[in-house]
Design a protein around this motif. Structure first.
Motif, PDB file in Angstrom:
ATOM      1  N   VAL A  62      -0.919  -0.724  -6.360  1.00 31.99           N
ATOM      2  CA  VAL A  62      -0.225  -0.060  -5.143  1.00 31.99           C
ATOM      3  C   VAL A  62       0.057  -1.171  -4.207  1.00 31.99           C
ATOM      4  O   VAL A  62       0.965  -1.299  -3.619  1.00 31.99           O
ATOM      5  CB  VAL A  62      -0.923   1.045  -4.513  1.00 31.99           C
ATOM      6  N   ALA A  63      -1.073  -2.029  -3.897  1.00 36.31           N
ATOM      7  CA  ALA A  63      -0.921  -3.000  -2.809  1.00 36.31           C
ATOM      8  C   ALA A  63       0.231  -4.136  -3.441  1.00 36.31           C
ATOM      9  O   ALA A  63       0.945  -4.364  -2.624  1.00 36.31           O
ATOM     10  CB  ALA A  63      -2.107  -3.877  -2.687  1.00 36.31           C
ATOM     11  N   ASP A  69       9.070  -7.144  -2.677  1.00 32.08           N
ATOM     12  CA  ASP A  69      10.426  -6.819  -2.484  1.00 32.08           C
ATOM     13  C   ASP A  69      11.008  -5.808  -3.309  1.00 32.08           C
ATOM     14  O   ASP A  69      10.511  -5.853  -4.498  1.00 32.08           O
ATOM     15  CB  ASP A  69      11.573  -7.986  -2.251  1.00 32.08           C
ATOM     16  N   ASP A  70      12.054  -5.114  -3.059  1.00 28.73           N
ATOM     17  CA  ASP A  70      12.811  -4.370  -4.216  1.00 28.73           C
ATOM     18  C   ASP A  70      13.148  -5.502  -5.126  1.00 28.73           C
ATOM     19  O   ASP A  70      13.557  -6.226  -4.866  1.00 28.73           O
ATOM     20  CB  ASP A  70      13.927  -3.562  -3.330  1.00 28.73           C
ATOM     21  N   GLY A  71      12.924  -4.861  -6.439  1.00 30.03           N
ATOM     22  CA  GLY A  71      13.338  -5.706  -7.492  1.00 30.03           C
ATOM     23  C   GLY A  71      12.306  -5.623  -8.603  1.00 30.03           C
ATOM     24  O   GLY A  71      11.582  -4.866  -8.663  1.00 30.03           O
ATOM     25  N   PRO A  72      12.393  -6.752  -9.533  1.00 34.78           N
ATOM     26  CA  PRO A  72      11.605  -6.780 -10.608  1.00 34.78           C
ATOM     27  C   PRO A  72      10.115  -6.713 -10.291  1.00 34.78           C
ATOM     28  O   PRO A  72       9.396  -6.220 -11.138  1.00 34.78           O
ATOM     29  CB  PRO A  72      12.221  -8.226 -11.429  1.00 34.78           C
ATOM     30  N   ALA A  73       9.499  -7.433  -9.082  1.00 33.11           N
ATOM     31  CA  ALA A  73       8.317  -7.477  -8.983  1.00 33.11           C
ATOM     32  C   ALA A  73       7.854  -6.158  -8.636  1.00 33.11           C
ATOM     33  O   ALA A  73       6.553  -5.760  -9.051  1.00 33.11           O
ATOM     34  CB  ALA A  73       7.995  -8.337  -7.834  1.00 33.11           C
ATOM     35  N   ARG A  74       8.615  -5.345  -7.875  1.00 33.02           N
ATOM     36  CA  ARG A  74       8.259  -4.080  -7.378  1.00 33.02           C
ATOM     37  C   ARG A  74       8.337  -3.159  -8.529  1.00 33.02           C
ATOM     38  O   ARG A  74       7.129  -2.322  -9.035  1.00 33.02           O
ATOM     39  CB  ARG A  74       9.067  -3.399  -6.435  1.00 33.02           C
ATOM     40  N   GLN A  75       9.144  -3.200  -9.529  1.00 29.08           N
ATOM     41  CA  GLN A  75       9.256  -2.561 -10.904  1.00 29.08           C
ATOM     42  C   GLN A  75       8.284  -2.603 -11.558  1.00 29.08           C
ATOM     43  O   GLN A  75       7.614  -1.758 -12.253  1.00 29.08           O
ATOM     44  CB  GLN A  75      10.633  -2.960 -11.379  1.00 29.08           C
ATOM     45  N   ALA A  79       5.253   0.164 -12.657  1.00 35.75           N
ATOM     46  CA  ALA A  79       5.327   0.397 -14.182  1.00 35.75           C
ATOM     47  C   ALA A  79       3.801   0.358 -14.534  1.00 35.75           C
ATOM     48  O   ALA A  79       3.409   0.957 -15.577  1.00 35.75           O
ATOM     49  CB  ALA A  79       6.000  -0.889 -14.907  1.00 35.75           C
ATOM     50  N   VAL A  80       3.008   0.002 -13.716  1.00 27.45           N
ATOM     51  CA  VAL A  80       1.492   0.139 -14.289  1.00 27.45           C
ATOM     52  C   VAL A  80       0.935   1.450 -13.972  1.00 27.45           C
ATOM     53  O   VAL A  80       0.085   1.877 -14.649  1.00 27.45           O
ATOM     54  CB  VAL A  80       0.905  -1.088 -13.419  1.00 27.45           C
ATOM     55  N   LEU A  81       1.654   2.030 -12.944  1.00 30.93           N
ATOM     56  CA  LEU A  81       1.122   3.392 -12.509  1.00 30.93           C
ATOM     57  C   LEU A  81       0.750   4.506 -13.406  1.00 30.93           C
ATOM     58  O   LEU A  81      -0.251   5.057 -13.403  1.00 30.93           O
ATOM     59  CB  LEU A  81       1.938   3.642 -11.193  1.00 30.93           C
ATOM     60  N   PRO A  82       1.704   4.694 -14.248  1.00 28.77           N
ATOM     61  CA  PRO A  82       1.521   5.725 -15.221  1.00 28.77           C
ATOM     62  C   PRO A  82       0.404   5.582 -16.326  1.00 28.77           C
ATOM     63  O   PRO A  82      -0.370   6.504 -16.578  1.00 28.77           O
ATOM     64  CB  PRO A  82       2.699   5.951 -16.006  1.00 28.77           C
TER      65      PRO A  82
END
Length: 99
Positions: A62-63, A69-75, A79-82
């Motif tokens: 979450v941190a 920023d919006d983009g691959p790093a945020r995605q 993606a780890v959350l599920p």
């Protein structure tokens, strides 16, 4: 012996309140709690510790999502959350079955 322990701000606040309520320093309270946990023969302890590790992974993800920023790093962070949620449910089921 002296050691360093890290807590989230929320956990530190709760620990501080409880230590004050018991008229202990935070270090004294944490030391007593750690000793009690180490001496505990509660069969659910490993499961609680597993939940704590899952919570740590979730907090990290979450941190990372908040800081990216919006983009691959945020995605990637999102993606780890599920998977973390799935591990959380498994750990909760194990705790409920053990109790």
């Amino acid at each position: 012996m002296q050691t360093t322990v890290r807590f989230t701000p929320a956990a530190a606040a709760v620990i501080h309140e409880r230590a004050c309520a018991e008229r202990l320093t935070v270090a004294g309270f944490v030391g007593n709690a750690a000793l009690a946990a180490a001496q505990s023969s509660d069969p659910r302890r490993p499961l609680v510790e597993a939940l704590d590790r899952v919570a740590g992974v979730l907090n990290t993800a979450v941190a990372a999502a908040r800081e990216a920023d919006d983009g691959p790093a945020r995605q990637a962070a999102l993606a780890v959350l599920p998977a973390v949620a799935a591990h959380t449910y498994l750990a909760l089921d194990a705790v409920l079955e053990a109790s």
